[in-house]
Structure formats: structure tokens, C-alpha cells
Design an enzyme around this catalytic site. Structure first.
Site, PDB file in Angstrom:
ATOM      1  CE1 TYR A 145      -3.907   2.197   0.533  1.00 47.75           C
ATOM      2  CE2 TYR A 145      -2.773   3.050   2.462  1.00 47.75           C
ATOM      3  CZ  TYR A 145      -3.814   3.138   1.553  1.00 47.75           C
ATOM      4  OH  TYR A 145      -4.742   4.144   1.663  1.00 47.75           O
ATOM      5  CB  THR A 175     -11.234  10.041   6.383  1.00 46.68           C
ATOM      6  OG1 THR A 175     -10.182  11.000   6.208  1.00 46.68           O
ATOM      7  CG2 THR A 175     -12.564  10.729   6.170  1.00 46.68           C
TER       8      THR A 175
END
Ligand code: NAD
Ligand code: UDP
Length: 319
Positions: A145, A175
Site C-alpha cells: 500500500y 477518515t
């Protein structure tokens, strides 16, 4: 505007699509549904300006008609999910980004990359400004990632420099909010689902590691402002309100009124010890800062999770 948005069935993509549709723009949503949710697409399909294209962006993408923007939000984002999809995660950020940059060039569109605070790895500088180069293990489990996003940023900047393509790069910090997948394994959704089910809240390690949590509406406002800014380099978008994971577990218990115990599980390898955005640049460039305190954002998120609670019960066989 006519906008192509990858990852439209996902958490952030569906919120951004909804915002653009509400502003009256046309959105072509693209997703392969690997980590996205049908529920998010149902929400978007109510808008006449929305069309959906089921496609894997690691393959070249043919799209009819003009485009003003190509917004690249497709990528698994939750650690347990990207750890299960290592090569797909590398490719959506490498090949996927290349195909979407080429599409933007072909259409004369602008390009937006959803990057991540994970480019800072396990940061040795705290809080993290955009000028920090990061501390990433290039072959550790999270590298698929982290390095995928670092490559995506490098490729985006190279297309800007070589071809003059107008680009934007947001480094998104943790988030949360409504439309998160209940099962996606990230800390906020795990804790809320566990608390509502009366199951133990699973704290990894001793819970002293920190994260800084941004409510989704604030994040989307930052993305919209960045789209309008003429700045081709990375900009941190996140809420500097920092919590230890253990404090977050207590807060979720308090806000849900849950009797769930807290249990400690092994800390995943290379789990960053601390993370908080330095948002000086976003404040100056975009006049942006988050407005929703974590406590209030969690209350709104808990209300959403309660609303889909029948679904939670259904998954668990009902109780
Ligand atoms: P998500 O998993 O909810 O959404 C990602 C979407 O991308 C899913 O709908 C998935 O099906 C789709 N997708 C994945 N691979 C694809 C492919 N090859 N082709 C087409 N579609 C594909 O994740 P999210 O939280 O909405 O994250 C969206 C973007 O924001 C990601 O790029 C992520 O790296 C970035 N980001 C998110 C956060 C966060 O806190 N939510 C933080 C940092 C960065
Ligand atoms: N975490 C945890 N329990 C969980 C899920 C996550 O303690 O059930 C921890 C995880 O180890 C990390 C932090 O919470 O330290 C944030 O994890 P998340 O997967 O949400 O995002 P990350 O910032 O690690 O990408």
C-alpha cells in the site's frame, strides 16, 4: 462538469460522488466492487447525473465523451483488506494510476490522486508536514500500500512535469463517517460495530499508538477546495485531533453506552506508532481546516451504524 471517479462504490468515493452530483455535475463512477458496497451505489443511482461503469482500472479504460476531471480514489484502503489483496493493491496504484493519467491526457482533463498519510510510514517526525520524506519499510507487509501510493505520487508528478498535465494530490489521513463498510476492519468501524453488538473492543498492542481522525464531510470539503487550487504537489488533508487507540476505544464505549469489555490483541507488524497531520499548507492554500470535532463526528457515525443495525444483526445471524 463531467467527472470520472474511480472507487465510487467505496467510502470516500461515494461521498465525493454525492457532493459533485448535488452541485449539479455529471459523475461517471468506476469500480470493480472489490472492497466497495452495493449500498453506496444504490444511494448514487438516485441521481440522474450518475452513471456506473463496472471495470478494473488496472486494465486500460475506454470512456466515451468528454471529461473535465479524472479523480482516482480506487484502492483498497483498510489494512486487513489490502493485506489480503497485495498484488491488486500495488497494481491499482501503479498500473491503475498510469491508465487514469493517460485517460486524463487523452481527454484534456485534470487529474486528482487520493494518496495517503501512509506515505510517511512509521513517522519519525511528528506531526507530519508534506516536506517529510517518511519512514517506510519497502518490503514489509504494508509496503504494497505505502509504496504503491508513493509510486502513484511520483508518476502523477512526472506526468505533470513531462506532459504539463494539471494534477492534484491529497494525502488523506484516517477518515471515518457514515457509509464506511461495517466489516472493513478499520479501527473506527470495528470499535463501533463491536460496541453495538456488545462484543469485546479489540485493541491491538497496548493501544498507546496514536491516530488523528477526520470526519468525512470535512475531508470532502478539503478535496473540493484542492480541486480548485492550482497546486500540483501533495497536500495533507486530515484532522489534527489526535487520540491513542485505547482512548478511542473508551470514547466509543462512552458514546454508545456499551458494556463491552476491551481486549488486547497482537500489534500488526510495522503498525505506525504515531500519526498526526500538519495542515499548515492546507490552511494557507485552501483556507481549509476541519470543523467537526471527533466526539461529534463519532456521534453521527454511531447514529448511521445504528440505522443499519438490522444489517449488523443479519450478518451475525440475529440476536
Ligand atoms: P474503500 O475500500 O471504501 O473504497 C475503495 C474503492 O475502490 C472500492 O469501492 C473498491 O471496490 C474500489 N477498487 C479497488 N480496486 C479497484 C480496481 N482495481 N478497479 C476499480 N475499482 C477498484 O476505501 P476508501 O476509504 O473509500 O478509500 C478511497 C481512497 O482514499 C483510496 O485510494 C485510499 O487509499 C484513500 N485513502 C483513504 C483513507 C481513509 O481514511 N478512508 C485514508 C488515506 C487514503
Ligand atoms: N486497530 C485496533 N483495533 C482494531 C483495528 C485497528 O487497535 O480492531 C489499531 C491499528 O493497529 C492501528 C490503528 O488502530 O494502530 C488504526 O488502524 P486502522 O486499520 O484504522 O488504520 P491505519 O491507520 O493503521 O491504516
Amino acid at each position: 462538469m463531467r467527472v470520472l471517479l474511480t472507487g465510487a462504490a467505496g467510502f470516500l468515493g461515494s461521498h465525493l460522488a454525492e457532493r459533485l452530483l448535488q452541485e449539479g455535475h455529471e459523475v461517471v463512477g468506476v469500480d470493480n466492487l472489490s472492497t466497495g458496497q452495493g449500498r453506496n451505489l444504490e444511494r448514487l443511482r438516485r441521481h440522474p447525473g450518475f452513471t456506473f461503469l463496472r471495470a478494473d482500472v488496472t486494465q486500460p479504460l475506454g470512456v466515451e465523451g468528454p471529461l473535465d476531471w479524472v479523480l482516482h480514489f480506487a484502492s483498497p484502503a483498510s489494512p486487513p483488506r489490502y493485506l489480503k489483496l497485495p498484488i491488486a493493491t500495488l497494481l491499482v496504484n501503479a498500473e491503475g494510476t498510469r491508465h487514469l493519467l493517460d485517460l486524463a491526457l487523452e481527454k484534456g482533463a485534470r487529474f486528482f490522486l487520493a494518496s495517503t498519510s501512509e506515505v510517511y510510514g512509521d513517522p519519525l517526525i511528528h506531526p507530519q508536514p508534506e516536506t517529510y520524506w517518511g519512514n517506510v519499510n519497502p518490503i514489509g507487509p504494508r509496503s504494497i500500500y505505502d509504496e504503491g501510493k508513493r509510486y502513484a505520487e511520483a508518476l502523477t508528478v512526472a506526468y505533470h512535469q513531462v506532459h504539463g498535465l494539471p494534477v492534484r494530490i491529497a494525502r488523506v489521513f484516517n477518515t471515518y463517517g457514515p457509509a464506511m463498510d461495517l466489516e472493513d476492519g478499520r479501527v473506527v468501524s470495528n470499535f463501533i460495530v463491536q460496541a453495538l453488538r456488545g462484543e469485546p473492543l479489540t485493541v491491538y498492542g497496548d493501544g498507546s499508538q496514536t491516530r488523528s481522525f477526520c470526519y468525512v464531510d470535512d475531508l470532502i470539503e478539503g478535496v473540493r477546495r484542492l480541486m480548485e487550487a492550482d497546486y500540483p504537489y501533495p497536500v495533507n488533508l486530515g484532522n489534527p485531533e489526535e487520540y491513542t487507540v485505547l482512548d478511542l476505544a473508551h470514547l466509543v464505549k462512552e458514546l454508545t453506552g456499551s458494556p463491552s469489555p476491551i481486549v488486547f490483541k497482537p500489534l500488526p507488524q510495522d503498525d505506525p506508532k504515531q500519526r498526526r497531520p500538519d495542515i499548515t499548507l492546507a490552511k494557507k492554500l485552501l483556507g481549509w481546516e476541519p470543523k467537526v470535532p471527533v466526539r461529534e463526528g463519532l456521534e453521527r457515525t454511531i447514529a448511521y451504524f445504528r440505522e443499519v443495525a438490522t444489517h449488523i444483526k443479519h450478518i451475525k445471524g440475529g440476536n
